[in-house]
Design a protein around this motif. Structure first.
Motif, PDB file in Angstrom:
ATOM      1  N   TRP A 193       1.928   0.501   4.720  1.00 44.11           N
ATOM      2  CA  TRP A 193       2.418   1.877   4.696  1.00 44.11           C
ATOM      3  C   TRP A 193       3.403   2.127   5.846  1.00 44.11           C
ATOM      4  O   TRP A 193       4.460   2.719   5.668  1.00 44.11           O
ATOM      5  CB  TRP A 193       1.242   2.858   4.774  1.00 44.11           C
ATOM      6  CG  TRP A 193       1.693   4.277   4.645  1.00 44.11           C
ATOM      7  CD1 TRP A 193       2.074   4.923   3.507  1.00 44.11           C
ATOM      8  CD2 TRP A 193       1.860   5.216   5.711  1.00 44.11           C
ATOM      9  NE1 TRP A 193       2.464   6.206   3.794  1.00 44.11           N
ATOM     10  CE2 TRP A 193       2.343   6.410   5.135  1.00 44.11           C
ATOM     11  CE3 TRP A 193       1.638   5.149   7.081  1.00 44.11           C
ATOM     12  CZ2 TRP A 193       2.610   7.539   5.894  1.00 44.11           C
ATOM     13  CZ3 TRP A 193       1.910   6.281   7.842  1.00 44.11           C
ATOM     14  CH2 TRP A 193       2.389   7.465   7.241  1.00 44.11           C
ATOM     15  N   LEU A 194       3.048   1.631   7.038  1.00 40.21           N
ATOM     16  CA  LEU A 194       3.917   1.861   8.201  1.00 40.21           C
ATOM     17  C   LEU A 194       5.259   1.163   8.060  1.00 40.21           C
ATOM     18  O   LEU A 194       6.286   1.691   8.449  1.00 40.21           O
ATOM     19  CB  LEU A 194       3.224   1.361   9.477  1.00 40.21           C
ATOM     20  CG  LEU A 194       2.048   2.186   9.976  1.00 40.21           C
ATOM     21  CD1 LEU A 194       1.396   1.513  11.171  1.00 40.21           C
ATOM     22  CD2 LEU A 194       2.514   3.585  10.353  1.00 40.21           C
ATOM     23  N   LEU A 195       5.251  -0.030   7.490  1.00 41.90           N
ATOM     24  CA  LEU A 195       6.463  -0.861   7.475  1.00 41.90           C
ATOM     25  C   LEU A 195       7.176  -0.846   6.128  1.00 41.90           C
ATOM     26  O   LEU A 195       8.082  -1.631   5.909  1.00 41.90           O
ATOM     27  CB  LEU A 195       6.105  -2.314   7.835  1.00 41.90           C
ATOM     28  CG  LEU A 195       5.570  -2.536   9.247  1.00 41.90           C
ATOM     29  CD1 LEU A 195       5.142  -3.979   9.444  1.00 41.90           C
ATOM     30  CD2 LEU A 195       6.644  -2.163  10.275  1.00 41.90           C
ATOM     31  N   LEU A 227       9.080   6.197  10.805  1.00 41.71           N
ATOM     32  CA  LEU A 227       7.964   6.964  10.259  1.00 41.71           C
ATOM     33  C   LEU A 227       8.348   8.381   9.855  1.00 41.71           C
ATOM     34  O   LEU A 227       7.513   9.131   9.371  1.00 41.71           O
ATOM     35  CB  LEU A 227       6.829   7.030  11.291  1.00 41.71           C
ATOM     36  CG  LEU A 227       6.281   5.657  11.691  1.00 41.71           C
ATOM     37  CD1 LEU A 227       5.264   5.795  12.802  1.00 41.71           C
ATOM     38  CD2 LEU A 227       5.649   4.974  10.483  1.00 41.71           C
ATOM     39  N   ARG A 232       9.390   1.009   4.683  1.00 37.92           N
ATOM     40  CA  ARG A 232      10.840   1.228   4.619  1.00 37.92           C
ATOM     41  C   ARG A 232      11.640   0.023   5.086  1.00 37.92           C
ATOM     42  O   ARG A 232      12.504  -0.451   4.350  1.00 37.92           O
ATOM     43  CB  ARG A 232      11.218   2.473   5.415  1.00 37.92           C
ATOM     44  CG  ARG A 232      11.299   3.675   4.518  1.00 37.92           C
ATOM     45  CD  ARG A 232      11.726   4.894   5.299  1.00 37.92           C
ATOM     46  NE  ARG A 232      10.925   6.027   4.902  1.00 37.92           N
ATOM     47  CZ  ARG A 232      10.622   7.040   5.688  1.00 37.92           C
ATOM     48  NH1 ARG A 232      11.038   7.026   6.948  1.00 37.92           N
ATOM     49  NH2 ARG A 232       9.930   8.035   5.237  1.00 37.92           N
ATOM     50  N   PRO A 233      11.406  -0.487   6.306  1.00 40.47           N
ATOM     51  CA  PRO A 233      12.171  -1.680   6.698  1.00 40.47           C
ATOM     52  C   PRO A 233      11.922  -2.866   5.768  1.00 40.47           C
ATOM     53  O   PRO A 233      12.862  -3.620   5.484  1.00 40.47           O
ATOM     54  CB  PRO A 233      11.685  -1.976   8.128  1.00 40.47           C
ATOM     55  CG  PRO A 233      10.487  -1.129   8.352  1.00 40.47           C
ATOM     56  CD  PRO A 233      10.574   0.025   7.418  1.00 40.47           C
ATOM     57  N   THR A 269      11.243  -2.772   2.521  1.00 40.15           N
ATOM     58  CA  THR A 269      12.012  -2.552   1.293  1.00 40.15           C
ATOM     59  C   THR A 269      13.489  -2.833   1.526  1.00 40.15           C
ATOM     60  O   THR A 269      14.167  -3.478   0.718  1.00 40.15           O
ATOM     61  CB  THR A 269      11.848  -1.091   0.818  1.00 40.15           C
ATOM     62  OG1 THR A 269      10.466  -0.787   0.742  1.00 40.15           O
ATOM     63  CG2 THR A 269      12.483  -0.879  -0.535  1.00 40.15           C
ATOM     64  N   LEU A 270      13.983  -2.352   2.660  1.00 41.28           N
ATOM     65  CA  LEU A 270      15.401  -2.525   3.000  1.00 41.28           C
ATOM     66  C   LEU A 270      15.752  -4.013   3.063  1.00 41.28           C
ATOM     67  O   LEU A 270      16.758  -4.462   2.501  1.00 41.28           O
ATOM     68  CB  LEU A 270      15.649  -1.850   4.347  1.00 41.28           C
ATOM     69  CG  LEU A 270      17.055  -1.432   4.716  1.00 41.28           C
ATOM     70  CD1 LEU A 270      17.675  -0.625   3.604  1.00 41.28           C
ATOM     71  CD2 LEU A 270      17.015  -0.604   5.992  1.00 41.28           C
ATOM     72  N   TYR A 292      18.635   5.477   7.172  1.00 40.98           N
ATOM     73  CA  TYR A 292      17.462   4.838   7.784  1.00 40.98           C
ATOM     74  C   TYR A 292      17.379   5.096   9.288  1.00 40.98           C
ATOM     75  O   TYR A 292      16.333   5.442   9.810  1.00 40.98           O
ATOM     76  CB  TYR A 292      17.492   3.335   7.505  1.00 40.98           C
ATOM     77  CG  TYR A 292      16.366   2.598   8.174  1.00 40.98           C
ATOM     78  CD1 TYR A 292      15.099   2.565   7.599  1.00 40.98           C
ATOM     79  CD2 TYR A 292      16.552   1.963   9.404  1.00 40.98           C
ATOM     80  CE1 TYR A 292      14.064   1.913   8.222  1.00 40.98           C
ATOM     81  CE2 TYR A 292      15.516   1.307  10.026  1.00 40.98           C
ATOM     82  CZ  TYR A 292      14.267   1.282   9.438  1.00 40.98           C
ATOM     83  OH  TYR A 292      13.241   0.637  10.058  1.00 40.98           O
TER      84      TYR A 292
END
Lengths: 271, 403
Positions: B167-169, A128, B171-172, B174-175, A122
């Motif tokens: 969409w922007l956020l 992004l 990943r964090p 989900t983490l 990560y």
């Protein structure tokens, strides 16, 4: 004569002067954590050496996991500070990798083994950035190292406890850190997994990285670890396993909870 | 029926088309944002937040009338609802952090208190002579008759921004939803990410008040992710699947309600979402009810196959007709019931795996693993090759089956 040989030669000529002491992998000062009024961890100092395997040992409820989480800033601390390789924690985030207890997450979460390992990238991928083929290759390599190469596309709900632990370790390996902190990595895993994990951890130490693990199995402390830190809310003792993991310190840590004969056996005849 | 088709094809008037497009966008945003609420297991918090919007609507109206307006500006009403929604969320958060009450109790308390205040304020509004208060009750169940182009634009903009933020956020978020402790160890501020999830949910709630109403907006946040979960095992696909399910529900629901007089939009949208939910429950490939039934029948056949093969390995006779049928169909026994060469080969492997499992159960004192044993899953799917090699060291050389 190149510079490296030259410096070796000059050093050889000199009396073994104390090298500029390498900073410890993790140093904690005055750490206190409290849920409500009674402290779970009270005013603890601890130092974990670089390029070594260290165990955090203590009875149930002694604050082992709490100590580790508070040192990493995962749970709030009442007081105290932690440094990683001599730097404040927040400047050293890229050098640490944490492996939580596997029971701390919901394994029915909709994700694959490979996606979990990719979470370890990560910080490198960024908020992004695109996840590229080279990131996936890195993640697959980490799965190979824990013997889980064939499981990359599995849903994580289909894994056994030992396999879950291996996936968590692979995720930490993906971070390519210098300090690995593991919370009970051997709890409830099978013998093959325990062997696979300890091999990986010893490999990390061989590369000069530091490993710190909360550990509950007293019988393997001697064979697995170099350094031990005994805790029961307060710091009891710390130092090399050979001199610190003794009948006396174990008695202090566990009080009357261990039988005297058992203590002597664990302490390996030193007592 | 022609009116329904007209509505579906956006042919039943400017206003109906506006509502259908707005509801589709809202549904998409609700599904995408709701996915993280669902994954973080905080679905019910959104219900408290939705009910906490009502006092804000009343207060905003009273304030506008007091300042001499007519009190019907949608953006200001929505801004008011956002303020009390945030207060409601903070109240739940505060109770959980500073008392011993669990989250569900805090949600119940906050929801009813805020909703009660809201209903009282609506009553006050109705006794006010100034302003045209008619229509404030529509925020309860949603109403779309007389929606203005500007209203639709407010909804579309808000929904679009929410989807962009998801969409922007992603990943964090989900983490944190999967493993908050690990996320914290990476230096992520988990509290702030949790707040971001809630802020997205609040945005969808507020924007959806006009169409769906505060009582049912929760359905648009929760049902689409649940639908998507039936069809996928990957959180990334779940976001867009939930968006799709929500968008479809919004579009179909709005079109159906436009096709007849006095059909309320919000409840119809929720009913369409529920229909998609039941279809998924029935038809989803792995988690669906029909798939489970088929799996059960196949499972039964495999159990009989295995019993039969074990009997062959032990040299015992087979009497069960289903067992005989299954084995004959695969050519593992001849019509007269005697094992073929192929049958004896498979029987030897089955018998050996059975003994491997026995070893496995001794070696792995692990409830998760013993649970995986059904005598049918090939052992190679459960254990790694080094684990199986370990079992084989305990076992010794394979034994052939004599025919």
């Amino acid at each position: 004569m190149d510079a490296a040989t030259l410096s070796l030669a000059t050093e050889a000529g000199r009396p073994p002067l104390a090298a500029p002491a390498a900073p410890p992998a993790l140093a904690v000062r005055g750490l206190t954590v409290s849920y409500g009024q009674s402290p779970a961890v009270f005013s603890v100092d601890a130092t974990f050496p670089a390029a070594a395997m260290s165990a955090i040992v203590g009875p149930n409820g002694a604050g082992k996991s709490t100590f580790l989480k508070a040192a990493l800033g995962i749970i709030p601390r009442l007081s105290g500070e932690a440094t990683v390789f001599g730097r404040p924690l927040d400047e050293a985030r890229d050098r640490i990798a944490y492996v939580p207890q596997r029971a701390s997450v919901d394994w029915d979460f909709p994700t694959s083994v490979l996606d979990v390992v990719l979470m370890g990238l990560y910080r490198r991928v960024g908020l992004l950035g695109r996840i590229t083929g080279s990131h996936r290759t890195t993640a697959r390599d980490c799965l190979v190292r824990v013997g889980m190469a064939d499981f990359a596309d599995r849903q994580i709900g289909q894994l056994s406890g030992g396999q879950q632990q291996r996936v968590f370790l692979a995720r930490a390996l993906a971070q390519d850190a210098d300090l690995y902190l593991l919370d009970e990595p051997f709890a409830g895993v099978d013998a093959a997994t325990e062997r696979a994990i300890i091999d990986v951890l010893k490999g990390l130490r061989g590369e000069g990285r530091a490993v710190v693990a909360v550990h509950h199995d007293l019988s393997t402390v001697r064979s697995y670890f170099d350094h031990v830190f005994l805790i029961n809310v307060r710091r009891i003792a710390e130092g090399p396993v050979a001199t610190t993991f003794t009948a006396e310190t174990l008695q202090q840590t566990y009080g009357g909870r261990l039988a005297t004969g058992h203590v002597a056996e664990l302490a390996g005849g030193i007592a | 029926m022609t009116s329904l088709f007209d509505a579906l094809l956006l042919q039943s008037g400017y206003n109906a088309a506006l509502v259908a497009i707005g509801a589709a966008l809202l549904g998409f945003a609700g599904g995408a944002a709701g996915t993280f609420l669902f994954l973080r297991k905080r679905a019910l918090v959104s219900d408290a937040m939705a009910h906490a919007t009502l006092p804000g609507v009343g207060l905003a109206f009273i304030l506008m009338v007091a300042l001499g307006g007519d009190g019907r500006s949608l953006p200001i009403l929505l801004a008011g609802s956002a303020v009390t929604a945030i207060l409601g969320l903070l109240a739940v958060d505060w109770i959980v952090r500073h008392t011993r009450l669990p989250e569900d109790a805090a949600i119940g308390a906050v929801l009813s208190v805020f909703f009660g205040i809201g209903v009282v304020l609506l009553t006050v509004v109705q006794t006010m002579s100034a302003g045209r208060q008619a229509g404030l009750e529509d925020f309860l169940l949603g109403a779309t008759a007389g929606m203005l182009f500007a209203d639709a634009m407010t909804i579309a903009t808000g929904g679009g921004l929410a989807v962009l933020a998801v969409w922007l956020l992603r990943r964090p978020m989900t983490l944190v939803a999967f493993d908050a402790e690990y996320a914290a160890s990476l230096g992520l501020d988990t509290r702030r990410i949790d707040l971001a999830i809630m802020a997205l949910v609040m945005a969808v709630t507020v924007v959806g008040l006009k169409i769906v109403g505060l009582v049912m907006i929760v359905a648009l946040l929760i049902i689409p992710p649940v639908i998507a979960r039936f069809w996928t095992d990957r959180s990334g696909r779940m976001i867009w699947g939930a968006g799709l399910a929500g968008g479809l529900s919004g579009y179909l629901g709005a079109a159906i309600s436009a096709s007849a007089q006095d059909l309320p939009t919000g409840p119809i949208i929720v009913l369409v979402a529920s229909a998609l939910f039941f279809l998924s429950l029935l038809l989803a490939p792995v988690r669906g009810v029909l798939a489970a039934l088929i799996r059960h029948l196949r499972f039964q056949a495999r159990v009989h196959r295995r019993q039969g093969l074990l009997a062959i390995a032990r040299g015992e006779p087979i009497h069960d007709p289903l067992t005989l049928r299954v084995l004959r169909r695969e050519g593992l026994i001849r019509p007269d019931g005697v094992a073929t060469d192929a049958g004896r080969g498979v029987a030897a492997k089955i018998a050996r795996d059975e003994r491997r499992w026995d070893i496995a159960r001794e070696v792995h004192q692990d409830a998760g693993l013993t649970g995986r044993y059904d005598g049918l899953t090939p052992i190679e799917e459960v254990f790694t090759s080094d684990e199986i090699a370990l079992f084989d060291r305990h076992l010794g050389a394979p034994r052939p089956v004599r025919g």
